[in-house]
Motif scaffolding. Structure first.
Motif, PDB file in Angstrom:
ATOM      1  N   MET A 128       8.440   4.979   0.031  1.00  0.00           N
ATOM      2  CA  MET A 128       8.487   4.064   1.175  1.00  0.00           C
ATOM      3  C   MET A 128       8.568   4.857   2.481  1.00  0.00           C
ATOM      4  SD  MET A 128      10.805   0.790   0.171  1.00  0.00           S
ATOM      5  CE  MET A 128      10.622  -0.042  -1.392  1.00  0.00           C
ATOM      6  N   PRO A 176      12.887  -3.805   1.469  1.00  0.00           N
ATOM      7  CA  PRO A 176      12.523  -5.223   1.269  1.00  0.00           C
ATOM      8  C   PRO A 176      13.683  -5.965   0.606  1.00  0.00           C
ATOM      9  CG  PRO A 176      10.796  -3.771   0.450  1.00  0.00           C
ATOM     10  CD  PRO A 176      11.944  -2.895   0.821  1.00  0.00           C
ATOM     11  N   TRP A 228      14.236  -5.849  -3.143  1.00  0.00           N
ATOM     12  CA  TRP A 228      14.659  -4.583  -3.747  1.00  0.00           C
ATOM     13  C   TRP A 228      16.175  -4.488  -3.810  1.00  0.00           C
ATOM     14  CZ3 TRP A 228      12.787   0.448  -5.214  1.00  0.00           C
ATOM     15  CH2 TRP A 228      11.393   0.502  -5.436  1.00  0.00           C
ATOM     16  N   GLN A 261       0.318  -3.748  -3.454  1.00  0.00           N
ATOM     17  CA  GLN A 261       1.577  -3.645  -2.706  1.00  0.00           C
ATOM     18  C   GLN A 261       2.004  -2.190  -2.564  1.00  0.00           C
ATOM     19  OE1 GLN A 261       2.862  -6.670  -1.584  1.00  0.00           O
ATOM     20  NE2 GLN A 261       0.936  -7.354  -2.452  1.00  0.00           N
ATOM     21  N   THR A 305       5.530  -1.383  -1.027  1.00  0.00           N
ATOM     22  CA  THR A 305       6.768  -1.853  -1.646  1.00  0.00           C
ATOM     23  C   THR A 305       6.855  -1.568  -3.142  1.00  0.00           C
ATOM     24  OG1 THR A 305       5.780  -4.016  -1.876  1.00  0.00           O
ATOM     25  CG2 THR A 305       7.232  -3.687   0.015  1.00  0.00           C
ATOM     26  N   THR A 306       5.717  -1.311  -3.809  1.00  0.00           N
ATOM     27  CA  THR A 306       5.781  -1.023  -5.249  1.00  0.00           C
ATOM     28  C   THR A 306       5.157   0.316  -5.602  1.00  0.00           C
ATOM     29  OG1 THR A 306       3.631  -1.956  -5.818  1.00  0.00           O
ATOM     30  CG2 THR A 306       5.479  -3.496  -5.719  1.00  0.00           C
TER      31      THR A 306
END
Ligand SMILES: Nc1ncnc2c1ncn2[C@@H]1O[C@H](COP(=O)(O)OP(=O)(O)O)[C@@H](O)[C@H]1O
Ligand SMILES: [Mg+2]
Lengths: 257, 379
Positions: free
Chosen positions: B112, B122, B125, B181, B184-185
């Motif tokens: 990130m 996020p 998470w 994503q 975020t992933t």
């Protein structure tokens, strides 16, 4: 008193515009052993399908005062209504004992289900004796003879503890001895239950029926004792006259399940 | 009252012989053998590298335990186990990434920071920072998704090929969504470079061995639990639903509920496998949970024998081993071989290799007439 038995009012089942059951009224008092006869395609199986929730129908079907139409199949079964099929349907991969044990268990809780079966439940042992399959209890049901499968199905209804049995041609394809044994079985089973039997065989009907309903083209043609039904001119015309002749080639009948 | 009973069956009554002592100790014996092999022999004879590989294969074997229940016993062709494996894997990896970041004094996982979407974690998470929540989620999240999906699918009587296609579509959807994503992933890369596992350094071979022991232990425990399900009344009912669903309905059961239980348990099993896969292999990514891996999850069970627990588990290990040996040498050929294996196993040997073993054993002990082999009865 008819409120306690099976009461069917203006039952209609339509397949793509074809009226297979066309306004049937039927009263089967508690404890009756009713035979439902009629030529191939008369709508007998469809009538049973409608009562047990397999096909959509309009009208009213009450058993013990409760409306059954519109309920899902398994809920109708839990109200004490059981059936067999024209072609015996048992769990072929499971043993006779397992078949009966499953039939006996719809009310079991999760904890019982997660445990292994130990021994033979009393109701199952009793049914094994009644249907004469005690010696075959550990055999896979798939290896049973046709007649034995029908008895197993009846045994499954017994342990299921149904109050109304609907049997679709239980003696079709049976030998004479097997028919007789089945008839005695029905009589015994019917002592404290209401039984409806769909049957073609006239001799069989004469021996065991307590009352008879004749179905023709989706309608009830006549209802009464064996003698009354046999004496009826219209019944003779549509059905008995033909039954005396050699059996017509069977019309392919729609799948059950 | 026996005077009026139906005539004695034409077949002579066969009293079942009492189970021979060897049969009585076969199941505990097999478990003991499995424990000795996994905990005693394998660590002695395998290098650190091989032990890590075996840990990975055993994760696939854990998925196969659930596949054996849902597909082998329940007849549900679960071609989307990648979804549940992925949910479990990502839940675990998210926690480990957050723990790694915390250990490094950062507030965000490395990827990130790298792709820099923003400076805040996020919201979804955040709960995974809590180890208890994350661990519970690895199993409960897949089970919840399976319960929701299964509830609608089984009630609407979606079956056979439609159920399989739906499962595949879901696996595809999840992996495609994850790829999109990036910030975020981790996108295509997935969550990688996982260093620690609840305070232990995963680059230390001793800790890798510990992870292996955890995986092996979980596998044995789940096999014991699944075995109990197989022989329970529920197990018999599940086979009945598989073979004649409509008939079961007329006995007063709701087959949808019976199938739902098997489906949800299989999903939880796959989730746990995904969670263990992360420390064992150090990565979870969309490529590990999409359509192809989802098919891969059932091939081992198909080859080994889906209705047989031991067959499915050994098949999963064997196919995973074959894949890593062959796919390096012939990367293109493996995909075809995998498809071929599936077709051959399902089309020509529905009982898998386990049915061959059963048949051979029945032949060897054919002193008394053996009952017809049943695909539901091989343990
Ligand atoms: N599922 C179905 N779809 C269309 N027609 C059907 C279906 N089931 C039965 N029928 C038709 O309804 C009529 C009555 O069938 P059925 O109840 O099986 O007769 P019976 O049992 O009296 O021989 C027949 O003409 C049959 O072809
Ligand atoms: Mg019929």
């Amino acid at each position: 008193m008819s409120g306690a038995g099976l009461t069917v009012r203006d039952l209609r089942v339509t397949f793509d515009g074809f009226r297979a059951v066309d306004g049937v009224d039927l009263d089967v008092p508690p404890g009756d052993l009713r035979f439902l006869i009629g030529p191939n395609g008369a709508g007998k199986t469809t009538l049973v399908d409608a009562v047990t929730g397999l096909v959509r129908a309009t009208g009213s079907v009450r058993f013990a005062g409760e409306e059954l139409l519109g309920r899902p199949v398994h809920r109708i079964a839990r109200r004490g209504i059981g059936r067999t099929f024209q072609t015996a349907t048992v769990f072929e991969q499971l043993t006779v004992l397992q078949n009966l044990d499953i039939a006996a268990g719809a009310g079991r809780g999760p904890l019982t289900l997660l445990r292994r079966r130990r021994g033979v439940p009393e109701a199952v042992a009793h049914a094994l004796e009644t249907i004469g399959l005690a010696g075959l209890r550990d055999r896979p049901a798939g290896v049973l003879a046709h007649g034995q499968k029908q008895w197993l199905e009846i045994g499954m209804l017994l342990v299921q503890d149904v109050r109304l049995l609907l049997l679709d041609e239980p003696v079709a394809g049976m030998s004479h001895d097997e028919r007789e044994a089945t008839g005695e079985l029905l009589r015994r089973v019917g002592e404290d239950r209401t039984v409806v039997v769909i049957e073609h065989d006239m001799d069989f009907m004469r021996s065991y029926a307590r009352s008879v309903s004749v179905l023709h083209a989706g309608k009830v043609l006549k209802q009464g004792t064996v003698a009354e039904v046999q004496a009826d001119a219209r019944v003779q015309e549509v059905y008995l006259g033909r039954a005396a002749a050699p059996e017509p080639v069977a019309v392919p009948v729609a799948e059950e399940a | 009252m026996t005077t009026t009973a139906p005539p004695p069956a034409p077949t002579p009554a066969v009293a079942t012989p009492p189970p021979s002592p060897s049969a009585r100790f076969r199941v505990p014996g097999a478990f003991l053998l499995g424990a000795v092999l996994l905990f005693g022999v394998a660590p002695l004879v395998l290098s650190d590298f091989r032990i890590s590989l075996l840990a990975k294969y055993l994760c696939y074997a854990i998925v196969a335990v659930g596949v054996s229940l849902a597909w082998g016993r329940g007849g549900l062709l679960v071609l989307g186990q990648g979804v549940f494996f992925g949910l479990g894997g990502y839940a675990m990896a998210m926690h480990l990434k957050l723990a790694d970041a915390a250990a490094a004094g950062e507030t965000l996982p490395d990827f990130m920071l790298l792709y820099g979407s923003g400076d805040a974690l996020p919201w979804w998470w955040r709960p995974f920072a809590n180890p208890v929540f994350a661990l519970a989620a690895t199993v409960l999240l897949p089970m919840a998704v399976a319960a929701l999906l299964g509830y609608f699918v089984f009630r609407r009587r979606v079956r056979g090929a439609y159920f399989a296609i739906l499962s595949q579509a879901l696996a595809a959807a999840l992996s495609i969504w994850l790829v999109g994503q990036q910030t975020t992933t981790g996108g295509t890369n997935g969550l990688t470079d996982i260093r620690g596992f609840f305070g232990y350094d995963l680059s230390d071979p001793v800790n890798q061995r510990t992870v292996y022991f955890v995986v092996a232990g979980v596998l044995l425990l789940l096999m014991a639990a699944a075995r109990q399900l197989f022989v329970s009344r529920y197990g018999e009912l599940l086979v009945a639903v598989r073979d004649a669903e409509e008939r079961v309905r007329f006995l007063g059961y709701d087959p949808a509920a019976v199938k739902l239980v098997a489906y949800v348990v299989a999903a939880g099993t796959a989730g746990l496998a995904g969670a263990l896969f992360v420390p064992a292999v150090g990565i979870i990514s969309p490529a590990l949970i999409g359509i192809v891996p989802s098919i891969g999850f059932v091939i081992g069970a198909a080859v080994g024998g889906r209705a047989s627990l031991v067959g499915a588990v050994l098949g999963a290990v064997a196919v995973a081993w074959a894949q890593s040996s062959l796919s390096d040498a012939f990367p293109a050929a493996w995909t075809y071989l995998q498809g071929l294996l599936f077709v051959v196993a399902v089309g020509f040997l529905p009982g898998g290799l386990a049915s061959v073993v059963t048949a051979l054993r029945a032949r060897r002990t054919r002193t008394a007439p053996a009952p017809a082999p049943t695909k539901g009865e091989t343990a």
